[in-house]
Design a protein around this motif. Structure first.
Motif, PDB file in Angstrom:
ATOM      1  N   ASP A   1     -27.576 -26.521 -34.204  1.00 24.10           N
ATOM      2  CA  ASP A   1     -26.974 -25.804 -32.774  1.00 24.10           C
ATOM      3  C   ASP A   1     -25.605 -26.520 -32.640  1.00 24.10           C
ATOM      4  OD1 ASP A   1     -26.480 -24.356 -30.714  1.00 24.10           O
ATOM      5  OD2 ASP A   1     -28.646 -24.524 -30.090  1.00 24.10           O
ATOM      6  N   ILE A   2     -24.716 -25.921 -31.915  1.00 26.42           N
ATOM      7  CA  ILE A   2     -23.381 -26.492 -31.506  1.00 26.42           C
ATOM      8  C   ILE A   2     -23.133 -26.293 -30.225  1.00 26.42           C
ATOM      9  CG2 ILE A   2     -20.780 -26.421 -31.870  1.00 26.42           C
ATOM     10  CD1 ILE A   2     -21.450 -25.072 -34.658  1.00 26.42           C
ATOM     11  N   TYR A   3     -22.639 -27.440 -29.558  1.00 26.41           N
ATOM     12  CA  TYR A   3     -22.414 -27.726 -28.008  1.00 26.41           C
ATOM     13  C   TYR A   3     -21.041 -27.998 -27.798  1.00 26.41           C
ATOM     14  CZ  TYR A   3     -27.446 -28.460 -28.503  1.00 26.41           C
ATOM     15  OH  TYR A   3     -28.713 -28.378 -29.169  1.00 26.41           O
ATOM     16  N   ALA A   4     -20.449 -27.413 -26.667  1.00 22.39           N
ATOM     17  CA  ALA A   4     -19.160 -27.653 -26.206  1.00 22.39           C
ATOM     18  C   ALA A   4     -19.152 -28.561 -24.796  1.00 22.39           C
ATOM     19  CB  ALA A   4     -18.187 -26.390 -26.043  1.00 22.39           C
ATOM     20  N   MET A   5     -18.253 -29.635 -24.788  1.00 21.85           N
ATOM     21  CA  MET A   5     -18.230 -30.342 -23.580  1.00 21.85           C
ATOM     22  C   MET A   5     -16.747 -30.263 -23.110  1.00 21.85           C
ATOM     23  SD  MET A   5     -18.724 -34.404 -22.829  1.00 21.85           S
ATOM     24  CE  MET A   5     -18.306 -34.872 -21.472  1.00 21.85           C
ATOM     25  N   PRO A   6     -16.416 -29.353 -22.386  1.00 20.86           N
ATOM     26  CA  PRO A   6     -15.017 -29.280 -21.606  1.00 20.86           C
ATOM     27  C   PRO A   6     -14.601 -30.671 -20.745  1.00 20.86           C
ATOM     28  CG  PRO A   6     -16.104 -27.315 -21.262  1.00 20.86           C
ATOM     29  CD  PRO A   6     -17.176 -28.447 -21.908  1.00 20.86           C
ATOM     30  N   LEU A   7     -13.422 -31.246 -21.338  1.00 19.15           N
ATOM     31  CA  LEU A   7     -13.287 -32.393 -20.397  1.00 19.15           C
ATOM     32  C   LEU A   7     -12.302 -31.706 -19.232  1.00 19.15           C
ATOM     33  CD1 LEU A   7     -12.110 -34.775 -23.190  1.00 19.15           C
ATOM     34  CD2 LEU A   7     -14.216 -34.403 -21.818  1.00 19.15           C
ATOM     35  N   ALA A   8     -12.314 -30.309 -18.877  1.00 18.41           N
ATOM     36  CA  ALA A   8     -11.624 -30.031 -17.503  1.00 18.41           C
ATOM     37  C   ALA A   8     -12.357 -28.727 -17.430  1.00 18.41           C
ATOM     38  CB  ALA A   8     -10.199 -29.931 -17.588  1.00 18.41           C
ATOM     39  N   GLN A   9     -12.145 -28.156 -16.181  1.00 17.75           N
ATOM     40  CA  GLN A   9     -12.830 -26.935 -15.904  1.00 17.75           C
ATOM     41  C   GLN A   9     -12.356 -25.765 -16.712  1.00 17.75           C
ATOM     42  OE1 GLN A   9     -12.541 -25.902 -11.668  1.00 17.75           O
ATOM     43  NE2 GLN A   9     -14.468 -24.910 -11.569  1.00 17.75           N
ATOM     44  N   ILE A  10     -13.294 -25.140 -17.131  1.00 18.29           N
ATOM     45  CA  ILE A  10     -13.192 -23.609 -18.065  1.00 18.29           C
ATOM     46  C   ILE A  10     -13.339 -22.514 -17.218  1.00 18.29           C
ATOM     47  CG2 ILE A  10     -13.744 -22.544 -20.006  1.00 18.29           C
ATOM     48  CD1 ILE A  10     -12.081 -24.738 -20.895  1.00 18.29           C
ATOM     49  N   ALA A  11     -12.488 -21.668 -16.874  1.00 19.62           N
ATOM     50  CA  ALA A  11     -13.082 -20.581 -16.317  1.00 19.62           C
ATOM     51  C   ALA A  11     -13.391 -19.133 -17.016  1.00 19.62           C
ATOM     52  CB  ALA A  11     -11.939 -20.084 -15.310  1.00 19.62           C
ATOM     53  N   PRO A  12     -14.404 -18.613 -16.617  1.00 21.05           N
ATOM     54  CA  PRO A  12     -14.873 -17.349 -17.585  1.00 21.05           C
ATOM     55  C   PRO A  12     -13.731 -16.227 -17.440  1.00 21.05           C
ATOM     56  CG  PRO A  12     -16.063 -17.520 -15.361  1.00 21.05           C
ATOM     57  CD  PRO A  12     -15.187 -18.778 -15.689  1.00 21.05           C
ATOM     58  N   ARG A  13     -13.995 -15.475 -18.387  1.00 23.10           N
ATOM     59  CA  ARG A  13     -12.720 -14.097 -18.593  1.00 23.10           C
ATOM     60  C   ARG A  13     -11.407 -14.618 -18.471  1.00 23.10           C
ATOM     61  NH1 ARG A  13     -15.767  -9.805 -14.346  1.00 23.10           N
ATOM     62  NH2 ARG A  13     -17.412  -9.259 -15.627  1.00 23.10           N
ATOM     63  N   THR A  14     -11.352 -15.938 -19.189  1.00 23.66           N
ATOM     64  CA  THR A  14      -9.974 -16.305 -19.289  1.00 23.66           C
ATOM     65  C   THR A  14      -9.683 -16.577 -20.468  1.00 23.66           C
ATOM     66  OG1 THR A  14      -9.774 -17.318 -17.016  1.00 23.66           O
ATOM     67  CG2 THR A  14      -8.215 -17.882 -18.580  1.00 23.66           C
ATOM     68  N   GLY A  15      -8.511 -16.204 -21.246  1.00 22.32           N
ATOM     69  CA  GLY A  15      -8.322 -16.500 -22.679  1.00 22.32           C
ATOM     70  C   GLY A  15      -7.722 -17.758 -22.790  1.00 22.32           C
ATOM     71  N   TYR A  16      -8.326 -18.624 -23.929  1.00 25.58           N
ATOM     72  CA  TYR A  16      -7.766 -19.947 -24.104  1.00 25.58           C
ATOM     73  C   TYR A  16      -7.384 -20.006 -25.781  1.00 25.58           C
ATOM     74  CZ  TYR A  16      -9.671 -21.396 -19.767  1.00 25.58           C
ATOM     75  OH  TYR A  16      -9.922 -21.608 -18.225  1.00 25.58           O
ATOM     76  N   ALA A  17      -6.312 -20.087 -26.176  1.00 27.98           N
ATOM     77  CA  ALA A  17      -5.918 -20.172 -27.664  1.00 27.98           C
ATOM     78  C   ALA A  17      -6.164 -21.622 -28.034  1.00 27.98           C
ATOM     79  CB  ALA A  17      -4.409 -19.683 -27.714  1.00 27.98           C
ATOM     80  N   LEU A  18      -6.894 -21.564 -29.245  1.00 26.74           N
ATOM     81  CA  LEU A  18      -6.951 -22.822 -30.069  1.00 26.74           C
ATOM     82  C   LEU A  18      -5.731 -23.469 -30.645  1.00 26.74           C
ATOM     83  CD1 LEU A  18      -9.130 -24.985 -31.197  1.00 26.74           C
ATOM     84  CD2 LEU A  18      -9.457 -23.315 -32.826  1.00 26.74           C
ATOM     85  N   VAL A  19      -5.131 -24.323 -29.991  1.00 31.00           N
ATOM     86  CA  VAL A  19      -3.854 -24.889 -30.501  1.00 31.00           C
ATOM     87  C   VAL A  19      -4.006 -26.378 -31.277  1.00 31.00           C
ATOM     88  CG1 VAL A  19      -2.616 -23.607 -28.859  1.00 31.00           C
ATOM     89  CG2 VAL A  19      -3.228 -25.943 -28.290  1.00 31.00           C
ATOM     90  N   GLY A  20      -5.084 -26.854 -31.036  1.00 30.00           N
ATOM     91  CA  GLY A  20      -5.343 -28.147 -31.843  1.00 30.00           C
ATOM     92  C   GLY A  20      -6.440 -28.347 -32.074  1.00 30.00           C
ATOM     93  N   VAL A  21      -6.944 -29.310 -33.286  1.00 26.66           N
ATOM     94  CA  VAL A  21      -8.277 -29.548 -33.817  1.00 26.66           C
ATOM     95  C   VAL A  21      -8.021 -30.865 -34.169  1.00 26.66           C
ATOM     96  CG1 VAL A  21     -10.331 -29.265 -35.343  1.00 26.66           C
ATOM     97  CG2 VAL A  21      -8.851 -27.467 -34.354  1.00 26.66           C
ATOM     98  N   ASP A  22      -8.680 -32.052 -33.502  1.00 27.06           N
ATOM     99  CA  ASP A  22      -8.540 -33.456 -33.647  1.00 27.06           C
ATOM    100  C   ASP A  22      -9.999 -33.890 -34.147  1.00 27.06           C
ATOM    101  OD1 ASP A  22      -7.773 -36.185 -33.931  1.00 27.06           O
ATOM    102  OD2 ASP A  22      -7.336 -36.282 -31.466  1.00 27.06           O
ATOM    103  N   ARG A  23     -10.118 -34.471 -35.289  1.00 30.99           N
ATOM    104  CA  ARG A  23     -11.262 -35.135 -35.820  1.00 30.99           C
ATOM    105  C   ARG A  23     -11.273 -36.633 -35.723  1.00 30.99           C
ATOM    106  NH1 ARG A  23     -13.767 -31.975 -40.939  1.00 30.99           N
ATOM    107  NH2 ARG A  23     -15.691 -32.814 -39.515  1.00 30.99           N
ATOM    108  N   ASP A  24     -10.095 -37.039 -35.546  1.00 34.27           N
ATOM    109  CA  ASP A  24      -9.958 -38.597 -35.323  1.00 34.27           C
ATOM    110  C   ASP A  24     -10.021 -39.303 -34.057  1.00 34.27           C
ATOM    111  OD1 ASP A  24      -9.717 -38.735 -38.430  1.00 34.27           O
ATOM    112  OD2 ASP A  24      -7.426 -38.279 -38.054  1.00 34.27           O
ATOM    113  N   GLY A  25      -9.645 -38.482 -33.022  1.00 32.23           N
ATOM    114  CA  GLY A  25      -9.511 -38.944 -31.715  1.00 32.23           C
ATOM    115  C   GLY A  25     -10.424 -38.462 -30.553  1.00 32.23           C
ATOM    116  N   ALA A  26     -11.629 -38.045 -31.321  1.00 31.01           N
ATOM    117  CA  ALA A  26     -12.569 -37.413 -30.454  1.00 31.01           C
ATOM    118  C   ALA A  26     -13.585 -38.349 -29.724  1.00 31.01           C
ATOM    119  CB  ALA A  26     -13.499 -36.292 -31.376  1.00 31.01           C
TER     120      ALA A  26
END
Length: 337
Positions: free
Chosen positions: A112-137
């Motif tokens: 399974d995969i889980y997502a933990m937002p570090l700020a509030q995420i609103a439904p029905r709102t588009g969010y573009a993926l602009v960065g993937v950081d494997r070192d600073g997670a």
């Protein structure tokens, strides 16, 4: 050789991968995945029916972590890896970090995969993926767990003067509740968005006998001595998380904009005085350790970790005992009787 004591589990709010789906881009229709399967510029939306669940994790240094027995989601005992930190951008240009956790089965396959937002995420709102950081997670995960004071908070020094937290320096002598004057070993600083469940908590002047407002991170624990055991905790001394005292009036979320957070580290977990309220300092544990700078000597880290299992922690009371229309007022009255 003696066995290490069992590590306590830490609970984090997460969404399941299926709650985030690509609505525009190369992976149209797909659920959120781990870093190797992601494509920049894909646009994700949180489904309307999505609700966060509590994922209980037992921390083991840099990982993998283990799902705790009391977890609302996942298979207890299964391993969980912190895969990456994503940066999502809304149409208005605001960015949000999301941590991606991957649960694996005994064969090492993704369960399974889980997502933990570090700020509030609103439904029905588009969010573009602009960065993937494997070192600073791991560092971002640690910073989210650090108890922090906000810029401008006055800290009581050894000689009684009040100093803004941002003016403290390593070596400065601060008054502690249990050990008198103790030197600061490290001051950390981070900036976060003050939104949703991650917004700081403001304890207004007088709410807990404080002369001025105190603004702290939501999970910051405050030390309160009850002259009468109003909470039914079975003891007079209690640690209470700031978010459990929110009443929308004298204790409230402070939302909007950004907030400067400061972390104070001593050789041991301490209770100090901030705006007159007894409050904890940074506790070094397997999760928060990654927030410390690499240049700190291993000896300091080991000493802080060894002192981290402070007896202060046995004073913490959970949300159930604070199920009261105004727990802050109840504690205020109990501390003056």
């Amino acid at each position: 050789m003696t066995q290490d004591a069992p590590r306590p589990a830490q609970s984090i709010p997460v969404f399941q991968a299926m709650d985030f789906r690509v609505v525009n881009g190369a992976n149209l229709g797909d659920a959120l995945s781990f870093a190797a399967e992601l494509d920049l510029d894909d646009v994700y939306e949180l489904t309307v029916q999505a609700r966060p669940a509590r994922l209980s994790l037992v921390m083991h240094g840099t990982g993998p972590f283990t799902i705790g027995a009391e977890s609302e989601i996942g298979l207890p005992g299964a391993h969980v890896h912190l895969d990456c930190a994503l940066t999502l951008m809304s149409a208005t240009g605001g960015t949000t970090d999301v941590l991606v956790f991957v649960e694996v089965d005994d064969a090492g396959h993704v369960a399974d995969i889980y997502a933990m937002p570090l700020a509030q995420i609103a439904p029905r709102t588009g969010y573009a993926l602009v960065g993937v950081d494997r070192d600073g997670a791991l560092r971002k995960f640690a910073q989210a767990a650090c108890v922090s004071f906000t810029r401008g908070t006055h800290i009581t020094m050894a000689r009684g003067e009040q100093i803004p937290v941002e003016d403290l320096r390593p070596g400065d002598m601060v008054l502690t509740r249990d050990d008198g004057a103790r030197p600061v070993r490290w001051i950390g600083h981070s900036t976060a968005r003050a939104v949703g469940d991650f917004a700081p908590v403001r304890i207004t002047a007088g709410a807990l006998h404080n002369e001025n407002d105190l603004l702290v991170s939501p999970d910051h624990r405050l030390f309160i001595y009850q002259r009468s055991d109003a909470l039914g905790a079975g003891r007079h001394e209690v640690l209470v998380r700031a978010r459990h005292l929110v009443n929308g009036d004298t204790v409230r979320r402070e939302t909007g904009g950004f907030v400067d957070y400061y972390q104070i580290l001593f050789d041991a977990h301490q209770i100090i005085y901030a705006e007159g309220i007894a409050a904890e300092t940074l506790l070094v544990d397997p999760r928060t350790r990654a927030a410390l700078p690499a240049e700190l000597e291993e000896k300091l880290l080991a000493e802080a970790a060894a002192h981290g299992n402070s007896t202060h922690l046995q004073f913490e009371v959970g949300r159930a005992l604070l199920d009261h229309p105004d727990a802050a007022d109840l504690l205020k009255r109990a501390s003056t009787r």
